[in-house]
Design an enzyme around this catalytic site. Structure first.
Site, PDB file in Angstrom:
ATOM      1  N   ARG A 167     -43.959   5.054  46.933  1.00 29.21           N
ATOM      2  CA  ARG A 167     -44.764   4.205  46.054  1.00 29.21           C
ATOM      3  C   ARG A 167     -43.875   3.550  45.009  1.00 29.21           C
ATOM      4  NH1 ARG A 167     -50.003   6.953  43.359  1.00 29.21           N
ATOM      5  NH2 ARG A 167     -48.641   8.063  41.935  1.00 29.21           N
ATOM      6  N   ARG A 174     -48.827   7.470  31.993  1.00 26.00           N
ATOM      7  CA  ARG A 174     -50.299   7.451  31.972  1.00 26.00           C
ATOM      8  C   ARG A 174     -50.795   7.769  30.560  1.00 26.00           C
ATOM      9  NH1 ARG A 174     -50.652  10.040  37.388  1.00 26.00           N
ATOM     10  NH2 ARG A 174     -48.544   9.790  38.153  1.00 26.00           N
ATOM     11  N   ASP A 242     -55.308  10.990  33.387  1.00 26.28           N
ATOM     12  CA  ASP A 242     -54.006  11.083  34.063  1.00 26.28           C
ATOM     13  C   ASP A 242     -53.889  10.058  35.189  1.00 26.28           C
ATOM     14  OD1 ASP A 242     -56.060  13.003  34.988  1.00 26.28           O
ATOM     15  OD2 ASP A 242     -54.699  13.321  36.652  1.00 26.28           O
ATOM     16  N   ASN A 243     -54.943   9.303  35.415  1.00 27.46           N
ATOM     17  CA  ASN A 243     -54.895   8.285  36.467  1.00 27.46           C
ATOM     18  C   ASN A 243     -55.024   6.873  35.897  1.00 27.46           C
ATOM     19  OD1 ASN A 243     -54.591  10.144  38.515  1.00 27.46           O
ATOM     20  ND2 ASN A 243     -56.780  10.349  38.868  1.00 27.46           N
TER      21      ASN A 243
HETATM   22  P1  AMP Z   1     -54.800  13.505  41.640  1.00 28.82           P
HETATM   23  O1  AMP Z   1     -56.161  13.939  42.039  1.00 28.82           O
HETATM   24  O2  AMP Z   1     -53.954  13.020  42.785  1.00 28.82           O
HETATM   25  O3  AMP Z   1     -54.791  12.547  40.497  1.00 28.82           O
HETATM   26  O4  AMP Z   1     -54.065  14.842  41.153  1.00 28.82           O
HETATM   27  C1  AMP Z   1     -54.472  15.598  40.037  1.00 28.82           C
HETATM   28  C2  AMP Z   1     -53.438  16.672  39.768  1.00 28.82           C
HETATM   29  O5  AMP Z   1     -53.372  17.612  40.834  1.00 28.82           O
HETATM   30  C3  AMP Z   1     -52.021  16.141  39.599  1.00 28.82           C
HETATM   31  O6  AMP Z   1     -51.369  16.936  38.649  1.00 28.82           O
HETATM   32  C4  AMP Z   1     -51.434  16.347  40.967  1.00 28.82           C
HETATM   33  O7  AMP Z   1     -50.034  16.411  40.961  1.00 28.82           O
HETATM   34  C5  AMP Z   1     -52.053  17.666  41.375  1.00 28.82           C
HETATM   35  N1  AMP Z   1     -52.122  17.814  42.838  1.00 28.82           N
HETATM   36  C6  AMP Z   1     -52.922  17.121  43.681  1.00 28.82           C
HETATM   37  N2  AMP Z   1     -52.713  17.530  44.946  1.00 28.82           N
HETATM   38  C7  AMP Z   1     -51.771  18.482  44.930  1.00 28.82           C
HETATM   39  C8  AMP Z   1     -51.139  19.298  45.916  1.00 28.82           C
HETATM   40  N3  AMP Z   1     -51.446  19.184  47.203  1.00 28.82           N
HETATM   41  N4  AMP Z   1     -50.206  20.172  45.509  1.00 28.82           N
HETATM   42  C9  AMP Z   1     -49.907  20.297  44.212  1.00 28.82           C
HETATM   43  N5  AMP Z   1     -50.462  19.578  43.233  1.00 28.82           N
HETATM   44  C10 AMP Z   1     -51.394  18.677  43.575  1.00 28.82           C
HETATM   45 MG    MG Z   2     -53.318  11.406  39.763  1.00 32.93          MG
END
Ligand code: AMP
Ligand code: MG
Length: 480
Positions: A167, A174, A242-243
């Protein structure tokens, strides 16, 4: 690539990341390559087709000068504060021309907590398609350089094929990065703010009261972004702090989707049971999220906390009126109307009411409107055929159009340049992903080509224009 990677975030803000060498996936293959974006970054076609490239983006080798890191951040997720999030499944390799090069789904990092750090292939491809569409539609977004299939499975509810996304982003800073920095103390917070100003708002660098101006600039960028989402029927689905980037780029295409039939309550995400992030709530959430950035910035604005809060509140209070200004002026353009006054706003509101009460497809409605205007389609053949209230509305609309301009052809041409004919329709994306995960890349390649020019109507792709004819409610899952 002539020179090696830069590592400004790793070097300037060591308190906000942890060094992290990818463990690497041994049997990966690259299944989507974005040669145009590669060229912009200085990656030649020869490099993108090389084994070196495969090794780098599957985490088995490093680009020259790369200092790979996982970034730390906090975040309000569905309203709840989580101080320790961070890149649990992503590694930042470094920067090229101020652009982050990040691998998502690359395995465990110091922030993985109990996660495996991996991604399933389907959400990787989903992010690839939708982010590239957003870019083609003129909406600020992270970009997709490569998608890889790891040829290893990831364990979710079932075993799924794994994937990695390379990416590219203006940065991955953020609101949550500021929430994290604020907990580390004012010095680190200030360093992050200076770094973000330098990288995203350099015009503020040497000005007075630069931190409140920085806050206003982030408010402005995110407001413009959310207005663009609303005008294309995009539902992000997980607008946690965080997004939301301080650069104002769309990031993290987990459970996002595009609305077909206009309904402000539309929500697709399986985890958004209360509809917090539904289409119509996105502007209010924008303000809520920015209030969390404001809270984090309090120590930088004024020595007197009360004064800080007053200044930040004043900026925050201007966000919703500014959103409405952007939203109605873009919506006006979609309807062929240049000037925005209360009458025209009422006209827009009436139009949206017609879409809502008649369950009309949001995207098709604007394309049919220009066809009705240039008389290449009758109302009876359009999406408005069963809406009795539409005829009356068109009379008011025509009067506005005619008083504003005379050349109808120019108006409809302009409308078609702001109203996409093609959007990533949920059923098409699902078919393309299912085929791709099973090894057939034809449909995904076809739609990737189509979405490069979403405004150009193509007679041969009639099936890609319409919403699904089955009425099964569409649900997205959070891609983890
Ligand atoms: P997201 O839903 O992608 O915005 O992720 C929210 C949080 O969960 C972030 O801190 C990500 O790095 C963490 N996270 C999401 N999926 C995983 C995974 N498979 N392993 C470890 N951390 C994860
Ligand atoms: Mg995220």
């Amino acid at each position: 690539m002539q020179s090696g990677l830069e590592n400004s975030f790793a070097q300037d803000l060591p308190e906000l990341s942890k060094k992290c060498i990818p463990t690497g996936f041994q049997n990966s293959e690259i299944i989507l390559k974005n040669y145009e974006l590669g060229e912009e970054l200085g990656f030649s076609k020869k490099f993108l087709d090389s084994d070196k490239c495969l090794n780098v983006f599957s985490g088995n080798a490093l680009l020259r000068d790369s200092i790979p890191i996982a970034q730390a951040y906090s975040g309000h997720q569905f309203g709840q504060f989580n101080p320790n999030l961070g890149d649990g499944r992503a590694i930042l390799l470094g920067e090229i021309n101020n652009q982050d090069i990040q691998l998502k789904g690359i395995g465990q990092t110091p922030f993985s907590r109990r996660g495996d750090g991996k991604s399933a292939l389907s959400p990787v491809l989903r992010e690839y398609i939708i982010s590239e569409f957003m870019n083609a539609a003129g909406i600020p977004t992270t970009r997709a350089l490569l998608a890889l299939k790891t040829n290893e499975s990831v364990t979710r509810d079932t075993e799924l094929p794994g994937g990695i996304l390379a990416r590219v982003a203006n940065s991955h800073i953020r609101i949550g990065t500021f929430e994290f920095a604020a907990m580390q103390g004012a010095q680190i917070l200030k360093k992050l703010a200076n770094y973000s100003i330098f990288r995203h708002y350099p015009e503020l660098k040497n000005t007075n009261e630069k931190y409140i101006k920085f806050f206003a600039a982030v408010c402005e960028s995110q407001t413009r972004l959310v207005s663009k989402w609303m005008n294309i029927g995009f539902i992000h689905g997980v607008m946690n702090t965080d997004n939301m980037t301080v650069s104002g780029e769309t990031i993290d295409y987990g459970p996002c989707a595009f609305m077909d039939y206009y309904d402000p309550k539309t929500v697709f995400s399986s985890i958004d049971v209360a509809g917090r992030y539904c289409y119509g709530n996105q502007p209010a959430i924008l303000v809520w999220n920015l209030s969390k950035l404001a809270e984090a910035l309090i120590p930088l604005i004024d020595d007197n906390e009360q004064k800080s809060i007053e200044k930040l509140t004043e900026v925050l209070q201007a966000v919703m009126p500014s959103f409405e200004k952007y939203f109605y002026s873009e919506m006006g353009e979609k309807l062929g109307i240049d000037s925005i006054n209360q009458n025209n706003i009422n006209l827009i509101k009436d139009y949206l009411k017609i879409l809502d009460s008649n369950s009309i497809d949001f995207t098709l409605s604007f394309r049919d409107l220009s066809k009705i205007l240039n008389k290449t389609k009758s109302i009876e053949d359009s999406v408005f055929k069963n809406s009795g209230d539409f005829k009356k509305w068109t009379e008011d609309w025509m009067i506005k159009i005619i008083t504003e301009k005379t050349n109808l052809k120019d108006i409809t041409k302009k409308m078609d340049l702001t109203n996409p004919c093609y959007i990533p329709r949920n059923h098409i994306i699902e078919d393309a992903l299912e085929n791709a995960v099973n090894g057939d890349m034809n449909l995904i390649n076809e739609i990737l080509e189509l979405y490069k020019n979403p405004f150009d109507e193509n007679e041969y792709t009639e099936t890609f224009k319409k919403p699904s004819e089955t009425n099964t409610p569409f649900v997205t899952f959070c891609g983890t």
